[in-house]
Enzyme design. Structure first.
Site, short mmCIF file in Angstrom:
data_model
loop_
_atom_site.label_atom_id
_atom_site.label_comp_id
_atom_site.label_asym_id
_atom_site.label_seq_id
_atom_site.Cartn_x
_atom_site.Cartn_y
_atom_site.Cartn_z
N ARG A 71 0.86 -1.19 0.00
CA ARG A 71 0.00 0.00 0.00
C ARG A 71 0.90 1.24 0.00
NH1 ARG A 71 -5.22 2.24 3.18
NH2 ARG A 71 -6.12 0.64 1.85
N HIS A 83 -7.28 0.82 -6.54
CA HIS A 83 -7.55 0.09 -5.29
C HIS A 83 -8.36 -1.17 -5.66
CE1 HIS A 83 -7.87 -0.72 -1.17
NE2 HIS A 83 -8.70 0.22 -0.76
N GLN A 104 -10.44 -3.42 -3.11
CA GLN A 104 -11.67 -2.78 -2.62
C GLN A 104 -12.84 -3.08 -3.56
OE1 GLN A 104 -12.36 -0.72 0.24
NE2 GLN A 104 -14.44 -1.11 -0.48
N ASP A 106 -16.61 8.50 -1.96
CA ASP A 106 -15.31 8.32 -1.30
C ASP A 106 -14.89 9.69 -0.76
OD1 ASP A 106 -12.78 7.40 -0.52
OD2 ASP A 106 -11.94 7.38 -2.56
N CYS A 159 -16.17 3.14 0.38
CA CYS A 159 -15.06 2.24 0.71
C CYS A 159 -14.61 2.42 2.17
CB CYS A 159 -13.90 2.46 -0.24
SG CYS A 159 -13.34 4.18 -0.30
N ARG A 215 -14.21 -7.12 2.50
CA ARG A 215 -12.79 -6.95 2.17
C ARG A 215 -12.03 -8.22 2.53
NH1 ARG A 215 -10.42 -2.25 1.87
NH2 ARG A 215 -9.02 -3.50 0.61
N1 NVA Z 1 -9.37 7.49 -2.15
C1 NVA Z 1 -9.09 7.08 -0.79
C2 NVA Z 1 -9.44 5.65 -0.59
C3 NVA Z 1 -9.23 5.15 0.80
C4 NVA Z 1 -9.59 3.69 0.97
C5 NVA Z 1 -7.62 7.34 -0.48
O1 NVA Z 1 -6.78 7.01 -1.33
O2 NVA Z 1 -7.31 7.88 0.57
N1 CP Z 2 -11.22 0.95 2.34
C1 CP Z 2 -9.96 0.88 2.77
O1 CP Z 2 -9.03 0.60 2.02
O2 CP Z 2 -9.82 1.13 4.09
P1 CP Z 2 -8.42 1.28 4.86
O3 CP Z 2 -7.77 2.55 4.36
O4 CP Z 2 -8.81 1.36 6.31
O5 CP Z 2 -7.57 0.09 4.56
#
Ligand code: NVA
Ligand code: CP
Length: 313
Positions: free
Chosen positions: A108, A135, A138, A231, A272, A300
């Protein structure tokens, strides 16, 4: 048709055919049913998973770690404060070392190129657990959740309201295009998708019977929706843009008025998570009867376990 995903990485849903996504969803539904029946197996006994994090996570980290651990595997959490990556060692060298010690790697972080380099150099399956671009895990959970609540995917109308250029918008477009949904990205002109990815997802949708639409007008986009998805307005790494995003995206907040616009009593609200309640979605909608966000969060784990079962065993 037999589906063999052994040894495969997941860097973006573009990597998977509709048949492979269908297979992963079927495995995920079966794994979830196993948990309901309190059946346990030790499918990952003796295996190891490297979990690399440049950004924070609750759901994704816990999903990977518990899914791998409860099947007897050994997940190792490595934040960028712990390892040499980015400080004293290149991604290529890190990948080669991890590939000698682990059966799989999840990453990540910020750049899609990092997860691609891990895949190129490690020699083991690599899972994208979120980058600025995509992602994918997700969206596997999102598709599973829609199936649980509606029973089918093809032909459904999903409206994503918010930053139409972020990782979630990108991945939802790909997932919907592959599985034959009609996806509308509802966003102001400054935050609409475009370029090569939009062309690609439209080509994929043409094959699956789905469609990809872009609109800046809720009154045009929302009527007839089966799912409204949103989101955060400022993703991880772009916190300094929060103020300008509030100005741009306030007309696209998912509130009861937007939900009513769909004219669909079976409409689902999805996110998400994590959510900023009062910004991209009102408290009453996310806590209301049409919200399926907690099922989505739980799924998830089942979809991530399915991905690892399919690619590691
Ligand atoms: N678009 C958000 C998704 C988090 C799961 C981010 O990248 O922070
Ligand atoms: N939806 C998601 O990826 O959540 P986290 O950022 O908590 O992993």
């Amino acid at each position: 048709m037999a589906v063999n995903l052994k040894g495969k990485s997941l860097l973006t849903l573009l990597d998977l055919s509709p048949g492979q996504i269908r297979y992963l969803l079927d495995v995920a539904h079966n794994l979830k049913a196993e948990r309901v029946g309190f059946q346990t197996y030790q499918r990952f006994r003796g295996k190891t998973l490297a979990m690399l994090f440049e950004k924070r996570s609750t759901r994704t980290r816990c999903a990977f770690e518990t899914a791998f651990g409860e099947e007897g595997g050994h997940p190792v959490f490595l934040s960028n404060a712990d390892i040499q990556l980015g400080a004293k060692e290149s991604i290529e060298d890190t990948a080669r070392v991890l590939g000698r010690m682990f059966d799989a790697i999840m990453f990540r972080g910020f750049s899609q190129e990092m997860v691609e380099a891990l895949d190129d150099y490690s020699g083991v399956p690599v899972y994208n657990a979120l980058t600025d671009m995509y992602h994918p895990t997700q969206v596997l959970a999102d598709l599973m959740t829609i199936e649980e609540h509606v029973g089918e995917l093809a032909g459904l109308s999903l409206v994503y309201a918010g930053d139409g250029r972020n990782n979630m918008a990108n991945s939802l477009m790909v997932g919907c295009a592959k599985m034959g949904l009609d996806c509308t990205i509802l966003a102001p002109g400054e935050l609409q998708p475009g370029g090569e990815l939009l062309d690609t997802v439209r080509e994929i949708a043409a094959e699956s019977g789905g469609s990809i639409r872009v609109s800046d007008d809720p009154k045009e986009a929302v009527p007839g929706a089966d799912v409204i998805y949103t989101d955060v307005w400022a993703s991880m790494g772009e916190e300094e843009k929060a103020k300008e995003r509030i100005a741009l995206l306030t007309p696209y907040q998912v509130n009861q008025e937007m939900m009513d616009m769909a004219g669909n009593p079976d409409l689902l609200f999805m996110h998400c998570l994590p959510a900023v309640k009062g910004q991209e979605v009102t408290y009453d909608v996310i806590e209301g009867p049409r919200s399926v966000v907690w099922d989505e969060a739980e799924n998830r784990k089942h979809t991530i376990k399915a991905l690892m079962v399919a690619t590691l065993l």
